[in-house]
Structures are given as structure tokens and as C-alpha cells.
Scaffold this motif. Structure first.
Motif, PDB file in Angstrom:
ATOM      1  N   THR A  29     -49.222  45.274   5.418  1.00 11.33           N
ATOM      2  CA  THR A  29     -47.933  45.806   5.881  1.00 11.33           C
ATOM      3  C   THR A  29     -47.293  46.658   4.792  1.00 11.33           C
ATOM      4  O   THR A  29     -46.767  47.748   5.074  1.00 11.33           O
ATOM      5  CB  THR A  29     -46.999  44.639   6.263  1.00 11.33           C
ATOM      6  OG1 THR A  29     -47.657  43.818   7.209  1.00 11.33           O
ATOM      7  CG2 THR A  29     -45.693  45.151   6.847  1.00 11.33           C
TER       8      THR A  29
ATOM      9  N   THR B 251     -48.934  49.985   4.614  1.00 11.24           N
ATOM     10  CA  THR B 251     -48.527  50.840   5.740  1.00 11.24           C
ATOM     11  C   THR B 251     -47.143  51.440   5.478  1.00 11.24           C
ATOM     12  O   THR B 251     -46.927  52.645   5.660  1.00 11.24           O
ATOM     13  CB  THR B 251     -48.491  50.001   7.040  1.00 11.24           C
ATOM     14  OG1 THR B 251     -49.778  49.439   7.243  1.00 11.24           O
ATOM     15  CG2 THR B 251     -48.104  50.857   8.237  1.00 11.24           C
ATOM     16  N   ILE B 252     -46.223  50.591   5.054  1.00 10.26           N
ATOM     17  CA  ILE B 252     -44.864  51.080   4.790  1.00 10.26           C
ATOM     18  C   ILE B 252     -44.883  52.145   3.698  1.00 10.26           C
ATOM     19  O   ILE B 252     -44.269  53.207   3.825  1.00 10.26           O
ATOM     20  CB  ILE B 252     -43.942  49.908   4.385  1.00 10.26           C
ATOM     21  CG1 ILE B 252     -43.782  48.931   5.561  1.00 10.26           C
ATOM     22  CG2 ILE B 252     -42.574  50.408   3.927  1.00 10.26           C
ATOM     23  CD1 ILE B 252     -43.098  47.626   5.200  1.00 10.26           C
TER      24      ILE B 252
ATOM     25  N   ARG C  54     -47.297  54.107   2.752  1.00 11.37           N
ATOM     26  CA  ARG C  54     -47.914  55.347   3.214  1.00 11.37           C
ATOM     27  C   ARG C  54     -46.914  56.192   4.016  1.00 11.37           C
ATOM     28  O   ARG C  54     -46.799  57.392   3.837  1.00 11.37           O
ATOM     29  CB  ARG C  54     -49.120  54.985   4.078  1.00 11.37           C
ATOM     30  CG  ARG C  54     -49.774  56.147   4.744  1.00 11.37           C
ATOM     31  CD  ARG C  54     -50.824  55.648   5.689  1.00 11.37           C
ATOM     32  NE  ARG C  54     -51.997  55.172   4.971  1.00 11.37           N
ATOM     33  CZ  ARG C  54     -53.210  55.114   5.529  1.00 11.37           C
ATOM     34  NH1 ARG C  54     -53.381  55.461   6.763  1.00 11.37           N
ATOM     35  NH2 ARG C  54     -54.238  54.712   4.838  1.00 11.37           N
ATOM     36  N   TRP C  55     -46.147  55.538   4.884  1.00  9.92           N
ATOM     37  CA  TRP C  55     -45.206  56.290   5.719  1.00  9.92           C
ATOM     38  C   TRP C  55     -43.944  56.669   4.957  1.00  9.92           C
ATOM     39  O   TRP C  55     -43.307  57.667   5.273  1.00  9.92           O
ATOM     40  CB  TRP C  55     -44.893  55.507   6.989  1.00  9.92           C
ATOM     41  CG  TRP C  55     -46.069  55.533   7.914  1.00  9.92           C
ATOM     42  CD1 TRP C  55     -47.122  54.675   7.909  1.00  9.92           C
ATOM     43  CD2 TRP C  55     -46.361  56.513   8.917  1.00  9.92           C
ATOM     44  NE1 TRP C  55     -48.039  55.047   8.850  1.00  9.92           N
ATOM     45  CE2 TRP C  55     -47.611  56.158   9.501  1.00  9.92           C
ATOM     46  CE3 TRP C  55     -45.698  57.633   9.382  1.00  9.92           C
ATOM     47  CZ2 TRP C  55     -48.185  56.899  10.525  1.00  9.92           C
ATOM     48  CZ3 TRP C  55     -46.278  58.367  10.413  1.00  9.92           C
ATOM     49  CH2 TRP C  55     -47.505  58.005  10.966  1.00  9.92           C
ATOM     50  N   LYS C  56     -43.577  55.889   3.960  1.00  9.08           N
ATOM     51  CA  LYS C  56     -42.435  56.298   3.119  1.00  9.08           C
ATOM     52  C   LYS C  56     -42.800  57.572   2.362  1.00  9.08           C
ATOM     53  O   LYS C  56     -41.985  58.489   2.235  1.00  9.08           O
ATOM     54  CB  LYS C  56     -42.084  55.201   2.100  1.00  9.08           C
ATOM     55  CG  LYS C  56     -41.512  53.930   2.692  1.00  9.08           C
ATOM     56  CD  LYS C  56     -40.055  54.071   3.031  1.00  9.08           C
ATOM     57  CE  LYS C  56     -39.546  52.762   3.611  1.00  9.08           C
ATOM     58  NZ  LYS C  56     -38.284  52.918   4.306  1.00  9.08           N
TER      59      LYS C  56
ATOM     60  N   ALA D 188     -37.644  52.345  -0.650  1.00  7.02           N
ATOM     61  CA  ALA D 188     -38.653  51.336  -0.290  1.00  7.02           C
ATOM     62  C   ALA D 188     -38.040  50.148   0.448  1.00  7.02           C
ATOM     63  O   ALA D 188     -38.609  49.646   1.404  1.00  7.02           O
ATOM     64  CB  ALA D 188     -39.388  50.869  -1.534  1.00  7.02           C
TER      65      ALA D 188
END
Lengths: 246, 375
Positions: free
Chosen positions: A108, A111-112, A114-116, A148
Motif C-alpha cells: 500500500t 502504491t501511495i 508512486r501516485w504521490k 505523504a
């Protein structure tokens, strides 16, 4: 969101700014303006708890930052130098607060992260070291790290300093997006006029000689209507010499 | 940003499409359970509708998880649509899905062939050798300049640096010298006593300290103290563009930074070594008198007869060369620093390791040369 009353800031017990009273409302972009050496960054460092106030009081959401046990920060900070950890990749830089302050599993978090990074236009740069990036990219990575933990409040210290006009404008666009899209309250130290007009809702102007705030309001109002020569000099880029000729 | 919880309702399947409804608030703390829940709920239907009409609040981390599900579906050739999302929820999702972070939609990273890697590393090694030679060449030119025009040397800096690397290092050098003398004296006393030769302790101690242990231990202290400090200082100046600023001001960093440091460290190294020698031999004298009941007069007479000028001078000469090695390598590593804080750390560690290696190598060379010359 932020409330400061009779605040005095400075170093080693010597105040460089006194009697500062201001409020920052939720969801606004609040600017701290002023010439070089007037104490803008010192005020920001005081607000984020890195430096004690000499006098007065201030609160962020009813809490005085700094001191005591380390706790999950209620705000994100972008430092002037970006202050990315040089020994960590961009992904590790952004993941650090998530792995420290949440119980999320590694998948998780990745994933966070990468998208941030995607949000600030750095998708694909996860495994790059900060030293491999340009100044503008480092600033954007610094914003991704500050975001973040999805903080409701962001402090940015001269985000456009040292950047070319296009990169600086892109950064302004990103700040605008974060503010309007996410409702993030943003406090920015800057003296870049273009940014001031484009993203600032309200501002406070500090003056070194006066040792206190000399103006507060909407940047365009101060530019167009202030009769204080110090404020006019700042917004109209007038030197004492050009004023004399005028 | 507290976790208020969300609910992932059971999926409704209709032919080739599936509808999944989420309600509640999607927060950072819910991101993990949301990700796991979506993996199960979304299934593998060609068309999936994620109904977000009852989502009251969404934070960035949860939006990232939804965006990831959307991107995964795109990569797998399925269609995932977000429906009924309200104002702010829609806006945040749009912000995230404006960019696709899926590996499948990116250019695949090119894997560097082994031959290319070997070539790149070889070229890097060649570059390092060229840089070291360039440094030594420029240093040689600066030394030549300084010899011809001694007044151009920054003697004020030499004095200041001499104080920092010499005078400030006296206490630790004395302590090390004393302990080395103490250890050597004890070891010598025990071994020599086995042969009834403990009267020769003074000779053994004085010669080993002045010729070998004094210069080497002082150099090791200098490497750790001054070598690391010089490399870190110059490395920080390099990454902070101060060295470039010197260049642009027409000031040669070699003359401005390197030469004063080499002069200072090479001058204080023999002085510190002399102190280390005296204290080390003094510690031996203490052991001889207290532990072995030898008279101090006899001890000193033994030293006088055993020690020659070449023993002491040879040790001090070695110390001077060690000082040059320490400062030169520290300056070279410092000025070769690249990157930020990590680069400074790497340069400092690299300097100390390189200095220690070169000190030992130089000491071995001196041992052979002194033997050859009968010193």
C-alpha cells in the motif's frame, strides 16, 4: 487554522520581528512577504516549531508545534533547499513518513508513493537519487514528501527560489491545484511577485527596519491601494532612487 | 485526518459487468484495507463500475489506491469507471488519474548490457586516475610557484590550520603516546624477563617508539582527526560551489586551499610525533621504575647509548612524509566530492581509508629503504 498573537521571533533572545498578529483561515493560500533579511523564514521556522518564539503565542489547530515527544505532524513542510535525504531514493524519501506514522503494509505504501510522485509529475523517477534531479524536480519531490501523510496544511519556504520562470510557474500551478483540489491550506514564504499575484489569497508583509508587520491583506489590494511607501516599493519594485525621480 | 471508516458493499454482477459501491470516508489510515478490499471486490469482469456516490470524504492516499486500481484495469485491458463521485471526491480523483503511473503504460526501462557496464566502470576508473594525476600536476605547479615566491603562500592560513590540526591535537596524541609506551613496556618486560634480558627494555622501547610506533600512531591519529576534517571541509565547499567561486574569482584552489593544509599538517606531524616519542618513552620509564624496580638513571643511560640521531631523525622524517600523504589525500578526496551530504560522507570515508592504506604502504617502503641505507 493558524492563530498568532503578539508574536516576537528572532535568534538567541534577540527579536527581529515583534507584535505579529495574524490568522490563517482554512483553505487559503497565505503569503509571508518582505525583503531579504526581514525574518520571513524565521517566522516560518517558528510556526513549524523548529525555533522557539521569543514572546507571544501561536497555535496551529489549537496546538503549539514543537517540543515534547515526536508525534505525527499535522502539516507538511517544503524547505528552501528541498532537504531531500541524499542517501534515499525519491520513493524512499516519500515513503519514510508513511512507514513511520502509519500501519500500512509495504504494498500500500509503495502504491501511495508512486501516485504521490505522479501527482507532482515525477512518475517513473521513483528509484532516482535526489542528486540526479534538477532543482525544480527536487522541489516537486519535496512537495510529494510533504504531502505523504495528506496533511491539511502545507508550509513552503521560497518554493520558486532558484528556478527558471517556467518551472516556477509549474510549481505555482501545482500549489494552486493542491489548494483548490485538496483544500490544503498553504503558507508560503516568498518574494516573487508573479507567484504572489497568481496564488496568494492573503498576505502579511514584514519589514526589517520597522521590526514588525507593516501590511496585511489581499496582494492585489496592497499593490493597488496601499499608500505605505514601503509596501509600494515592494509591489512596484521601486528603489529609493526611482522613487526620488518619480 | 482521522479514520472514520468506509464500507465496501458486496459486488453486483450483471452479465459481463460488475458494480461495486463504496460508502463512508476514505482516509489515509484506511488505504491498506481499501486496497485489499478492492482486489477482491473488483474481480475480472470486462467492465466494472465503482460507485462513489456515497463517499463523503477522500484523502490523497485513498485516491492513490483507487487510481492504482483504475491503472491496473487499464493495463489488463478492462474498463473501470468511477461513477457518481461528488465534487471534491471527483476533483481529487481527476488529479490523480490525470497521470498514469502504471509500469505497463511506460516505456520499459532499458537494461544495460554487461559489456556496457564494464566499459562504463572502466571509463570511470580511467577518469579517476586522470583526475588524481591532474590534481598532482596542479599541486606540483603550485608547489613550484610557492618555492619561487614564498611570500605568495598564505602563511596566516598555515598558522591557523597548524593550530587546529597540531596544537588542538596535542592532548589526544599525548594520551595515545603514553598508552602505546605503557603497552610496549609491559609486553617487552614480560618477554625479556624470560631470558633475563629485562635490562634491555629501555633499548627496545626507545628504538621501537622513535623509529616506528611514534610516527605511525601519530599519523593514524592525524588521519582520523585532520584527514577526515579536511576531506569533509573541502567536500562541503565543493558541493556548496565555494570551490567554483574561488575559480571564478581568479583564486587557484590549490594555492588557496590545498597548499596551506599540506604545509600545516606536514609541519605539525613531526612535532606531534616528537611529543608522542617523549611521552611514550616516559611511560616506559614509569613502568621500569614502578614495576621492574629498574633505576631511572640506568634506564636513561641505556637509552642514550642505544638511540642514535638517525633513529629519532628517521622517525621524524617519516612523520613529515606521513603528514604530506595525509593532507594531500584528504584534499584530493575532498575536492573530488560529488553529490550532496552523502557525497561528503563518501569522500570523508574514502579519504580516511585511502590515507591509512597509503600510510602503511609508505611505512613498509621506509622500512626497506632504511634497511638498504643501513639507517
Amino acid at each position: 487554522m493558524i492563530r498568532a498573537r503578539n508574536l516576537a521571533i528572532g535568534y538567541n533572545g534577540t527579536a527581529i520581528q515583534r507584535r505579529l498578529d495574524f490568522d490563517v483561515q482554512q483553505g487559503e493560500v497565505f503569503l509571508i512577504l518582505g525583503g531579504s533579511g526581514c525574518g520571513k523564514s524565521t517566522l516560518l521556522r517558528t510556526l513549524i516549531g523548529l525555533q522557539p518564539a521569543i514572546q507571544g503565542e501561536f497555535q496551529i489547530e489549537g496546538v503549539v508545534p514543537g517540543g515534547g515527544e515526536p508525534r505525527k505532524p499535522g502539516f507538511g513542510v517544503l524547505f528552501q533547499s528541498s532537504a531531500l535525504f541524499g542517501s534515499l531514493t525519491l520513493a524512499q524519501n516519500v515513503a519514510l513518513p508513511l512507514s513511520t506514522w502509519t500501519n500500512l503494509d509495504q504494498d500500500t505504501i509503495q502504491t501511495i508513493v508512486r501516485w504521490k510522485l505522479g501527482l507532482v509529475g515525477l512518475d517513473g523517477f521513483e528509484n532516482h537519487m535526489p542528486s540526479e534531479l534538477s532543482g525544480g524536480m527536487r522541489k516537486r519531490a519535496g512537495i510529494a514528501r510533504a504531502l505523504a501523510l495528506d496533511p491539511p496544511l502545507l508550509f513552503l519556504d521560497e518554493p520558486g527560489a532558484g528556478l527558471d520562470p517556467i518551472t516556477s510557474a509549474e510549481l505555482d500551478g501545482l500549489i494552486h491545484t493542491l489548494n483548490r483540489g485538496f483544500g490544503v491550506t498553504v503558507v508560503i514564504v516568498t518574494h516573487e511577485l508573479q507567484s504572489i499575484y497568481e496564488i496568494g489569497d492573503r498576505c502579511i508583509m514584514l519589514d526589517r527596519d520597522a521590526g514588525t508587520a507593516i501590511a496585511e491583506g489581499r496582494p492585489t489590494d496592497l499593490r493597488d491601494h496601499s499608500e505605505d511607501p514601503r509596501v509600494r516599493r515592494f509591489f512596484h519594485r521601486e528603489t529609493r532612487l526611482t522613487q526620488g525621480h518619480a | 485526518m482521522s479514520s472514520t471508516g468506509f464500507q465496501l458493499h458486496p459486488p453486483e454482477t450483471d452479465g459481463g459487468s460488475r458494480r461495486v459501491r463504496i460508502s463512508g470516508a476514505l482516509t489515509l489510515d484506511d488505504a491498506g484495507s481499501l486496497r485489499r478490499g478492492l482486489v477482491q471486490a473488483l474481480g475480472s469482469e470486462e467492465r466494472t463500475e465503482l460507485d462513489l456516490g456515497d463517499v463523503e470524504h477522500i484523502e490523497g492516499a485513498a485516491a492513490a489506491i483507487l487510481a492504482q486500481s483504475w491503472g491496473d484495469a487499464v493495463c489488463e485491458g478492462r474498463a473501470l469507471t468511477f461513477t457518481h463521485a461528488k465534487g471534491p471526491v471527483r476533483e481529487i480523483l481527476d488529479l490523480y488519474t490525470a497521470r498514469v503511473a502504471q509500469d505497463c503504460l511506460r516505456e520499459p526501462p532499458q537494461r544495460e548490457p554487461i559489456v556496457q557496464q564494464v566499459g562504463r566502470e572502466s571509463y570511470r576508473l580511467f577518469q579517476t586516475i586522470v583526475e588524481v594525476l591532474d590534481f598532482l600536476g596542479r599541486l606540483g605547479r603550485s608547489v613550484g610557484w610557492a618555492v619561487r615566491r614564498p611570500s605568495t603562500v598564505r602563511w596566516a592560513d598555515v598558522t591557523r590550520l597548524g593550530e587546529r590540526h597540531g596544537a588542538d591535537g596535542v592532548p589526544i596524541t599525548l594520551m595515545i603516546g603514553f598508552l602505546i609506551g605503557l603497552i610496549t613496556a609491559f609486553q617487552a618486560a614480560v618477554q625479556l624477563a624470560k631470558f633475563g634480558a629485562d635490562v634491555f627494555m629501555a633499548e627496545l622501547l626507545s628504538i621501537s617508539i622513535t623509529r616506528e610506533l611514534g610516527p605511525l600512531m601519530t599519523a593514524i591519529v592525524l588521519a582520523g582527526r585532520s584527514g577526515a576534517a579536511i576531506a569533509a571541509e573541502l567536500g562541503t565547499m565543493k558541493v556548496g560551489e565555494e570551490v567554483d567561486a574561488l575559480d571564478t574569482l581568479g583564486l587557484d584552489p590549490m594555492r588557496f586551499l590545498v597548499l596551506p593544509r599540506i604545509l600545516a599538517v606536514s609541519l605539525v606531524a613531526p612535532l606531534l610525533t616528537l611529543l608522542c616519542d617523549v611521552v611514550g618513552v616516559g611511560a616506559g620509564l614509569l613502568i621500569a621504575v614502578v614495576q621492574l624496580d629498574l633505576g631511572w638513571q640506568g634506564f636513561l643511560i641505556s637509552i642514550e647509548s642505544a638511540l642514535s640521531f638517525s633513529d629519532v631523525f628517521g622517525g621524524l622524517f617519516k612523520a613529515w612524509v606521513f603528514g604530506i600523504i595525509i593532507a594531500t589525500l584528504a584534499c584530493e578526496r575532498g575536492l573530488a566530492t560529488r553529490g550532496g551530504a552523502e557525497g561528503v560522507g563518501r569522500a570523508t570515508t574514502g579519504a580516511v581509508v585511502a590515507i591509512l592504506f597509503h600510510l602503511i604502504a609508505a611505512d613498509a617502503m621506509f622500512a626497506m629503504l632504511f634497511n638498504l641505507w643501513g639507517i
